[in-house]
Design a protein around this motif. Structure first.
Motif, PDB file in Angstrom:
ATOM      1  N   ILE A 550       0.862  -1.193   0.000  1.00 22.85           N
ATOM      2  CA  ILE A 550       0.000   0.000   0.000  1.00 22.85           C
ATOM      3  C   ILE A 550       0.888   1.229   0.000  1.00 22.85           C
ATOM      4  N   ASP A 551       0.676   2.100  -0.955  1.00 19.25           N
ATOM      5  CA  ASP A 551       1.461   3.342  -1.053  1.00 19.25           C
ATOM      6  C   ASP A 551       0.482   4.519  -1.099  1.00 19.25           C
ATOM      7  N   ALA A 552       0.048   4.960   0.108  1.00 14.45           N
ATOM      8  CA  ALA A 552      -0.896   6.084   0.190  1.00 14.45           C
ATOM      9  C   ALA A 552      -0.530   7.013   1.335  1.00 14.45           C
ATOM     10  N   TYR A 591      -0.785  -4.434  -5.527  1.00 14.92           N
ATOM     11  CA  TYR A 591      -0.142  -3.125  -5.310  1.00 14.92           C
ATOM     12  C   TYR A 591      -1.212  -2.053  -5.399  1.00 14.92           C
ATOM     13  N   ILE A 592      -1.351  -1.271  -4.337  1.00 18.38           N
ATOM     14  CA  ILE A 592      -2.345  -0.188  -4.268  1.00 18.38           C
ATOM     15  C   ILE A 592      -1.583   1.115  -4.148  1.00 18.38           C
ATOM     16  N   HIS A 593      -1.831   2.021  -5.086  1.00 19.14           N
ATOM     17  CA  HIS A 593      -1.073   3.280  -5.143  1.00 19.14           C
ATOM     18  C   HIS A 593      -2.063   4.442  -5.200  1.00 19.14           C
ATOM     19  N   LEU A 594      -1.949   5.375  -4.251  1.00 19.96           N
ATOM     20  CA  LEU A 594      -2.811   6.552  -4.210  1.00 19.96           C
ATOM     21  C   LEU A 594      -1.936   7.765  -3.941  1.00 19.96           C
ATOM     22  N   GLU A 605      -4.146   3.758  -8.603  1.00 18.93           N
ATOM     23  CA  GLU A 605      -3.712   2.627  -9.414  1.00 18.93           C
ATOM     24  C   GLU A 605      -3.816   1.365  -8.572  1.00 18.93           C
ATOM     25  N   TYR A 606      -4.388   0.300  -9.195  1.00 15.53           N
ATOM     26  CA  TYR A 606      -4.518  -0.993  -8.504  1.00 15.53           C
ATOM     27  C   TYR A 606      -4.047  -2.076  -9.470  1.00 15.53           C
TER      28      TYR A 606
END
Length: 657
Positions: A550-552, A591-594, A605-606
């Motif tokens: 998780i990148d938020a 991979y979760i990118h916000l 992006e998921y």
């Protein structure tokens, strides 16, 4: 065999290189120390030689004090022939210091006393040096009344602000009194960044405690002192002179030796030995050829340790070391160790000889010591009281002077006050206007207080609303769970589970809101992590081996964006858990990118590395409730959900405002 031969050759080569480097360093050091003596001789006059001598550390490292003494005597004789009084004083001062360094305190005192008669003719620096020598010699010879007189003169000359007696009390065995006075006198003068002074302070307190047989407490002060002097020596921010470094090393040696003597007092002989040996080595290096009572005490302590450990060879090595104790207690200690050694080795004749020697010394001391100590103690206490009386008189005089100043100021204030009364009458109107302004400010403050309370009440109500909404959504989730248990249709169960997951995603939004101090936004990193945990609890048989990144960090969304975003993410993660890894999820990655982009736009992006979407996914999307739900939720975010089929998995992404 061949391998061992090669290793031996390598070690021999390394040892040769190391020996060469050490010899080169020692040669450079020897040349440098040899230069001190030559530089001293090459100086033009007695004044320069005196300054050089007293500011040169390790001056005896290569040239013994006896050689220095012979050279100074030649200069002194030459000055006496030419009747150069200034040079005579300078060379006598050097002579006195050399005799002190050699431990010949009587000779050093005789020379410094002869110079004391002409004290008025000298500059302040020479006065200070002579008085310091007299003070040190009187202390070593336990002539405390003379020592007090010297300190009184120091104060009158302005070389010291107060007369201290703690070291004299310690010499008379009054260690607790000495420690209390020392802490009172010295602590107020110390600065936090004065590591050298702090080290001396803690070492002195530890020494008084050790002599008072409180070794465990003393040990804590010595350890603290050791840390402080290490900070002083390793401080690269301050440029240290050679004298400061030498003084620091010698102080470190004294502290380490005191730690060793504490362990000896506690009968921890094996712990004591390394400290005592290291202390001796440092003193021998940085205090070479000078008489050192600490060196003798550490040597005797080492002999005692090895004797207690029945290592007679080592004990005799240290007992036979070249040392001449001056203090009576050190002479008694050496005789006692000799007696113990001969007793343990069965030589009772020599053991008796040393015991009788100690008895003689004690008898000669006991005959007069008690009266002398009492007389000296009485003299010191009287001087202490006299000093306190003078200090009180000075303080009283200062207070009286202050009282007069205050009275003079009060008279001036009275005159000013009378004039102010008339002035204030003229400003009555201004005061009235000011009071009115104060009243208005008070009204504003009261209104501000009411508004702030209203805002706090509003926040509390909003938190309560979010809390109740979350509870109601949890109730809905519980009802769906009950319905699932009473349903046998697999499709219905899956639909109910999906609905429960979506309800939980919304409930989690409200939970995060009422837990935040700021009710307007939700911190997305924590929300996404909580949402993932919630989804994993629904799909108990899958998803637990998938690596989720998780990148938020640092991204915050308001509730209008957080709810549709959370539902979209819920659908994507649920689909990955259900369909992306049908065989094995041990290598699965999500991979979760916000991120907030330039212009305050958001980017989501998921991706997962599962089996990807089927070929007819676009046709299925039209009939799939999940895809239709995500499309509508994306519309709420004023964006479009984009789908990319990759060779390894699937990628969803969109930009939003």
């Amino acid at each position: 065999m061949k391998r061992n031969l090669i290793l031996n050759l390598i070690w021999s080569l390394l040892f040769s290189v190391y020996s060469f480097v050490v010899c080169a360093q020692q040669e450079d050091l020897s040349m440098q120390n040899e230069d001190y003596y030559k530089q001293f001789q090459e100086l033009e006059n007695g004044e320069l030689r005196t300054f050089f001598f007293f500011n040169t550390p390790n001056r005896y490292n290569q040239v013994s004090p006896y050689d220095w003494l012979d050279t100074v005597k030649v200069y002194l004789n030459s000055s006496e022939k030419t009747k150069d009084t200034a040079s005579i004083r300078n060379y006598q001062l050097i002579q006195s210091q050399i005799y002190y360094d050699l431990g010949n305190y009587q000779k050093s005192l005789a020379i410094s006393k002869s110079m004391y008669g002409n004290l008025d003719e000298l500059d302040m620096e020479l006065k200070k040096t002579i008085l310091d020598l007299l003070d040190d010699n009187y202390a070593k010879l336990q002539m405390f009344s003379n020592q007090i007189e010297v300190r009184r003169i120091k104060r009158e000359l302005g070389l010291t602000e107060n007369i201290a007696f703690y070291d004299i009390y310690a010499s008379l065995g009054q260690y607790r009194k000495a420690m209390r006075d020392y802490m009172t006198e010295e602590k107020k003068e110390l600065k936090d960044d004065d590591y050298y002074g702090q080290a001396i302070y803690n070492n002195t307190i530890g020494e008084y405690l050790r002599l008072d047989k409180s070794a465990p407490t003393a040990l804590s002060y010595f350890k603290k002192s050791e840390g402080l002097i290490q900070v002083f020596l390793s401080d690269v921010t301050n440029q240290r002179t050679d004298k400061e470094i030498t003084d620091g090393k010698i102080l470190k040696a004294i502290i380490i030796g005191n730690i060793g003597k504490c362990h000896l007092q506690l009968k921890e002989y094996e712990k004591a030995i390394p400290y005592l040996e290291e202390s001796r080595d440092i003193i021998k290096t940085f205090n070479k050829s000078k008489f050192s009572s600490d060196f003798i005490e550490n040597t005797l302590a080492l002999a005692d340790c090895y004797l207690k450990l029945d290592n007679f060879a080592k004990a005799t090595d240290y007992l036979s070391d070249d040392m001449t104790p001056v203090k009576t207690e050190n002479i008694l200690k050496r005789n006692r160790i000799y007696a113990d050694f001969y007793y343990k080795t069965g030589d009772f004749k020599n053991a008796t000889f040393y015991l009788k020697r100690n008895i003689k010394i004690r008898d000669s001391i006991d005959a007069q010591a008690s009266n002398i100590i009492n007389q000296q103690l009485t003299s010191v206490v009287a001087q202490d009281l006299e000093n306190s009386r003078k200090m009180m008189e000075m303080q009283k005089a200062e207070l009286e002077e202050s009282r007069k100043d205050i009275k003079a100021r009060d008279d001036k204030i009275s005159l000013v006050f009378v004039s102010l009364i008339f002035t204030l009458i003229g400003f009555a109107g201004l005061v009235y206007a000011y009071l009115k302004s104060i009243k208005n400010q008070r009204l504003i403050a009261e209104q501000k207080f009411i508004i702030e309370n209203a805002l706090v009440e509003k926040d509390s109500l909003l938190k309560e609303i979010h809390h109740r909404v979350k509870n109601n959504l949890q109730m809905v989730s519980s009802l769906l769970s009950l319905q699932t248990k009473n349903t046998t249709s697999k499709a219905a169960i899956e639909a109910l589970e999906e609905g429960k997951s979506r309800v939980k995603a919304m409930a989690l939004i409200h939970q995060k809101l009422y837990q935040n101090d700021d009710l307007s936004v939700i911190e997305m990193q924590g929300y996404i992590e909580s949402l993932i945990n919630s989804i994993q609890s629904v799909y108990k048989k899958g998803g637990h081996n998938i690596n989720i990144a998780i990148d938020a960090e640092g991204v915050e969304l308001d509730i209008d964006r957080a709810i549709p975003f959370g539902l979209i993410l819920n659908e994507l993660v649920s689909n990955s858990f259900k369909y992306a890894f049908p065989h094995d999820d041990s290598n699965g990655k999500i991979y979760i990118h916000l991120r907030k982009m330039v212009g305050k736009e958001g980017f989501f992006e998921y991706t997962d590395n599962g089996i990807g979407l089927p070929d007819d996914s676009e046709e299925r999307a039209k009939s799939s409730m999940g895809f239709r739900l995500m499309s509508r939720l994306a519309n709420q975010l004023q964006t479009t959900l984009n789908t990319d089929k990759t060779t390894d998995g699937v990628r969803f992404w969109f930009n939003f405002k």
